[in-house]
Design a protein around this motif. Structure first.
Motif, PDB file in Angstrom:
ATOM      1  N   GLU A 172       0.831  -1.191   0.000  1.00 51.22           N
ATOM      2  CA  GLU A 172       0.000   0.000   0.000  1.00 51.22           C
ATOM      3  C   GLU A 172       0.876   1.255   0.000  1.00 51.22           C
ATOM      4  N   ALA A 173       0.350   2.292  -0.617  1.00 51.80           N
ATOM      5  CA  ALA A 173       1.084   3.554  -0.683  1.00 51.80           C
ATOM      6  C   ALA A 173       0.995   4.284   0.654  1.00 51.80           C
ATOM      7  N   ILE A 174       2.034   5.064   0.941  1.00 50.97           N
ATOM      8  CA  ILE A 174       2.050   5.838   2.181  1.00 50.97           C
ATOM      9  C   ILE A 174       1.037   6.972   2.065  1.00 50.97           C
ATOM     10  N   PHE A 175       0.387   7.264   3.178  1.00 52.77           N
ATOM     11  CA  PHE A 175      -0.610   8.332   3.191  1.00 52.77           C
ATOM     12  C   PHE A 175       0.039   9.633   2.744  1.00 52.77           C
ATOM     13  N   ASP A 176      -0.613  10.326   1.817  1.00 53.89           N
ATOM     14  CA  ASP A 176       0.017  11.457   1.142  1.00 53.89           C
ATOM     15  C   ASP A 176      -0.193  12.787   1.848  1.00 53.89           C
ATOM     16  N   CYS A 177      -0.739  12.819   3.039  1.00 51.49           N
ATOM     17  CA  CYS A 177      -0.908  14.068   3.786  1.00 51.49           C
ATOM     18  C   CYS A 177       0.047  14.077   4.974  1.00 51.49           C
ATOM     19  N   VAL A 178       0.553  15.265   5.289  1.00 54.84           N
ATOM     20  CA  VAL A 178       1.472  15.437   6.409  1.00 54.84           C
ATOM     21  C   VAL A 178       0.965  16.583   7.272  1.00 54.84           C
ATOM     22  N   GLU A 179       1.437  16.590   8.506  1.00 58.00           N
ATOM     23  CA  GLU A 179       1.103  17.656   9.441  1.00 58.00           C
ATOM     24  C   GLU A 179       2.289  18.590   9.570  1.00 58.00           C
ATOM     25  N   VAL A 180       2.042  19.893   9.415  1.00 56.43           N
ATOM     26  CA  VAL A 180       3.099  20.905   9.437  1.00 56.43           C
ATOM     27  C   VAL A 180       2.786  21.889  10.555  1.00 56.43           C
ATOM     28  N   GLU A 216      -1.326  22.766  10.613  1.00 58.88           N
ATOM     29  CA  GLU A 216      -2.222  22.588   9.480  1.00 58.88           C
ATOM     30  C   GLU A 216      -1.804  21.329   8.728  1.00 58.88           C
ATOM     31  N   PHE A 217      -2.736  20.815   7.925  1.00 52.72           N
ATOM     32  CA  PHE A 217      -2.481  19.599   7.143  1.00 52.72           C
ATOM     33  C   PHE A 217      -2.286  19.982   5.679  1.00 52.72           C
ATOM     34  N   PHE A 218      -1.300  19.346   5.037  1.00 52.49           N
ATOM     35  CA  PHE A 218      -0.962  19.617   3.636  1.00 52.49           C
ATOM     36  C   PHE A 218      -0.798  18.295   2.910  1.00 52.49           C
TER      37      PHE A 218
END
Length: 449
Positions: free
Chosen positions: A46-54, A62-64
């Protein structure tokens, strides 16, 4: 970055915080989340979740979306979308745990409105960001002076520059609505930048600024607490705390958030207790509850005609009396059910060293009296050899021979009054031979010439 240990090395790559979450310069540990899925790889390809927390300044997160498929890890400095221009932030969380955080904060990870990450920040981006952050403190002082000149009832608590330095956000607190249209014009003219005003609550202000609470630790709202629940004075009443506003209020001026932490446990324990307003009817008179001990399950009652004497009862005994009163039966007295409270023996600690006394340093030190006895020096000591006993009754010759070395023979000896008084009435035995004397140790007096 936040502190010297987190500063970037050559090429813009972050070194990472060496303080292990105890940084005190700019709160590197604000609102951090432990990534307990960091050592687990996605299963079945499975692909890694494409959102990160900054995270930005003072815990603003915020989430990007990582649409460029960049290899990001916690601590990387990235350039994100802003309006207008771009902003600089630090990655605080990656992977599947971001999806849980987005669900907790009510953000839809499938929405197309999630902003994206441009790139990893270069050294030029970091330099511009650092210069902009250095301008924030002097700007805050000048902004407060301008607000006082306009006679506005508002407090400018913090200023946050955008990463590219094109916009500054002014955070303020106020009790009522404030008309700051003229103030914004003065800000734009004074600071030569785009100005955005944002009002925050008193709790949010304390969370942004941070501080140390009365417990001795950092404020919960600035380290891990993200949702602010309403706190009432009833929470203090249920926990039997004194309703002192100075002790119950935090640095924000509101009731402390920690009053809600143990409230559920107290509420569960109070379910087994009768109502506090319960009145017990006895033949001696009515009794009213005065105090409760939630942990020991005890209640204190006192007669209405004698509030000075309290009687301790267990919860089961109180329920038994209430059941009798419901059947319209009076109990003889509370003394039949009261528990005899035995006084616990006081612990007597041995204070041998006197270290528990508060006035131990106030006592003056005693001066040591100089000893009059002179200790002999081994170097200057002279041992006199014992004189041979002479036969006959020539006592004068024997006394002259037994004089110590260095004595003046021409100098007359002073009479010893003590010996003369003690020898009165005792006739000397002249026929007894003289005994050899013990060796005498004499020290030279170097000071005497």
């Amino acid at each position: 970055m936040a502190c010297t240990s987190c500063s970037t090395s050559d090429g813009g790559a972050p070194k990472g915080c060496k303080n292990n979450g105890t940084c005190g310069t700019d709160s590197c540990n604000k609102l951090t989340v432990f990534d307990w899925l960091a050592n687990m790889s996605p299963s079945n390809g499975e692909a890694i979740f494409d959102c990160v927390e900054v995270r930005f300044k003072n815990g603003r997160k915020e989430f990007f979306r990582n649409s460029e498929k960049l290899t990001l890890s916690i601590g990387d400095i990235v350039a994100t979308v802003a309006s207008p221009g771009h902003d600089i932030g630090i990655v605080t969380l990656t992977g599947e745990l971001v999806k849980i955080q987005m669900k907790k904060k009510g953000a839809n990870h499938e929405s197309n409105e999630i902003p994206k990450i441009y790139r990893k920040a270069s050294q030029k981006d970091i330099d511009i960001w650092s210069v902009a952050r250095d301008r924030e403190e002097p700007m805050k002082v000048r902004a407060r002076e301008l607000a006082i000149q306009h006679k506005l009832e508002m407090k400018i608590s913090d200023i946050e520059f955008q990463g590219d330095g094109s916009k500054a956000t002014f955070y303020y607190t106020a009790n009522d609505r404030v008309d700051f249209r003229l103030l914004i014009k003065d800000f734009a003219k004074e600071f030569s930048t785009r100005v955005e005003m944002k009002q925050v609550g008193f709790r949010q202000e304390a969370a942004r600024l941070g501080g140390v609470g009365s417990c001795g630790r950092e404020l919960c709202c600035s380290t891990w607490l993200t949702d602010f629940r309403s706190v009432n004075t009833s929470a203090a009443r249920y926990q039997q705390l004194s309703l002192n506003p100075q002790k119950l209020a935090g640095q924000c001026g509101k009731l402390k958030c920690c009053l809600n932490y143990e409230l559920d446990t107290y509420m569960d324990a109070l379910k087994d207790f009768p109502d506090y307003d319960t009145k017990l009817v006895t033949e001696k008179g009515d009794a009213i509850c005065q105090k409760q001990d939630i942990f020991k399950g005890l209640m204190w009652f006192a007669y209405t005609n004698n509030f000075a004497n309290w009687h301790v009862l267990k919860i089961d005994q109180v329920k038994e009396i209430i059941a009798e009163n419901k059947q319209k039966n009076k109990v003889s007295s509370l003394e039949d059910f009261a528990i005899e409270v035995t006084a616990e023996p006081e612990k007597d600690f041995n204070n041998a060293m006197g270290q528990e006394s508060l006035t131990r340093f106030d006592q003056p030190k005693r001066k040591k009296k100089p000893s009059r006895k002179r200790k002999p020096n081994a170097e200057n000591a002279i041992v006199a050899t014992p004189a041979k006993p002479q036969q006959g009754n020539n006592t004068n010759s024997s006394n002259n021979n037994n004089k110590p070395a260095g004595a003046n023979p021409n100098k007359p000896n002073k009479p010893n009054h003590k010996n003369s008084n003690s020898n009165k009435g005792n006739k000397p035995n002249e026929n007894k031979p003289a005994e050899p004397r013990k060796p005498i140790i004499i020290t030279k007096n170097e000071n005497k010439k």
